[in-house]
Scaffold this active site. Structure first.
Site, short mmCIF file in Angstrom:
data_model
loop_
_atom_site.label_atom_id
_atom_site.label_comp_id
_atom_site.label_asym_id
_atom_site.label_seq_id
_atom_site.Cartn_x
_atom_site.Cartn_y
_atom_site.Cartn_z
N LYS A 1 0.82 -1.22 0.00
CA LYS A 1 0.00 0.00 0.00
C LYS A 1 0.85 1.27 0.00
CE LYS A 1 -3.74 -2.19 2.69
NZ LYS A 1 -3.04 -3.42 3.14
N GLY B 1 -7.86 -14.36 4.98
CA GLY B 1 -6.76 -14.58 5.91
C GLY B 1 -7.11 -15.54 7.02
N ASN C 1 7.63 10.88 -6.81
CA ASN C 1 8.99 10.44 -7.11
C ASN C 1 9.42 9.30 -6.19
OD1 ASN C 1 11.67 10.91 -8.51
ND2 ASN C 1 12.27 11.22 -6.37
#
Length: 230
Positions: free
Chosen positions: A60, A208, A66
């Site tokens: 994430k 999960g 940049n």
């Protein structure tokens, strides 16, 4: 990229991962999140790939364009199949992420997190100061992700149908918050069953604890897999 249920490897050590994966005798699609990646580093990816599994690296990324672009260039050297950023970082960040990823491996799929499945509408309004419904907020981020060239998004299954209708079948909708009918919701707020997720338009599901915390992980996985694939 396999269309199998993605198993979230919510462990904190290589030993725990190996012990879990040793129970399976088939190719899997697994998710490595921040907890595991930060504890073990990139070397875990190679060992999981040696087992023949697909990998979703769930980090994430969310920073200035940049920085995310350079970070993604580094991640593109890893043998992964799917990776993500936060759509809230904006279109320029997502474009830079895509550019960085394509430097070394253009086959890796890039998706954007829209709203976490732990987010409620009250949290959206009061904490994020987004004065729309969750569905509208997710669709807005999904539209930005698609316009930035990304392959899809992470969203709740509850928003997958809207995104599918607006942005098409081929745009990936990777959906956590999947629970069998008899499972606890844990800290997820917007959840559905595997069958409902498929009906709503999810292209991939992430599961999960109903698998990793099960007394019989292999049996639980096969039950969810059967429900998902039909």
């Amino acid at each position: 990229m396999k269309n199998l249920p993605i198993i979230a490897l919510d462990f904190d050590s290589t030993e725990a991962v190996d012990q879990f994966l040793d129970q399976f005798n088939e190719p899997l699609f697994v998710k490595i999140g921040m907890e595991l990646f930060y504890q073990t580093g990139p070397q875990l990816i190679a060992s999981i790939k040696d087992r023949g599994h697909d990998i979703f690296l769930d980090l994430k990324l969310h920073d200035i364009p940049n920085t995310v672009g350079k970070a993604m260039e580094g991640l593109s050297k890893l043998n992964i199949d799917l990776v993500n950023v936060h759509a809230a970082g904006g279109t320029e960040m997502m474009k830079q992420a895509l550019n960085g990823l394509q430097k070394h491996n253009p086959d890796i799929k890039l998706i954007a997190v829209t709203q976490l499945t732990s987010t409620t509408e009250t949290m959206l309004h009061k904490e994020q100061n987004i004065q729309t419904s969750i569905e509208e907020a997710v669709l807005n981020y999904a539209t930005l992700a698609q316009s930035s060239g990304l392959d899809g998004i992470v969203c709740s299954p509850l928003e997958a149908k809207l995104v599918k209708n607006e942005l098409g079948n081929d745009f990936l909708k990777v959906t956590p918050g999947i629970r069998p009918k008899d499972a606890s919701s844990d800290d997820q707020k917007r959840i559905t069953t595997p069958e409902d997720a498929k009906e709503l338009g999810s292209t991939h599901i992430v599961v999960g604890r109903p698998i990793t915390k099960s007394e019989n992980p292999v049996a639980s996985y096969h039950k969810i897999k059967e429900s998902w694939l039909g």
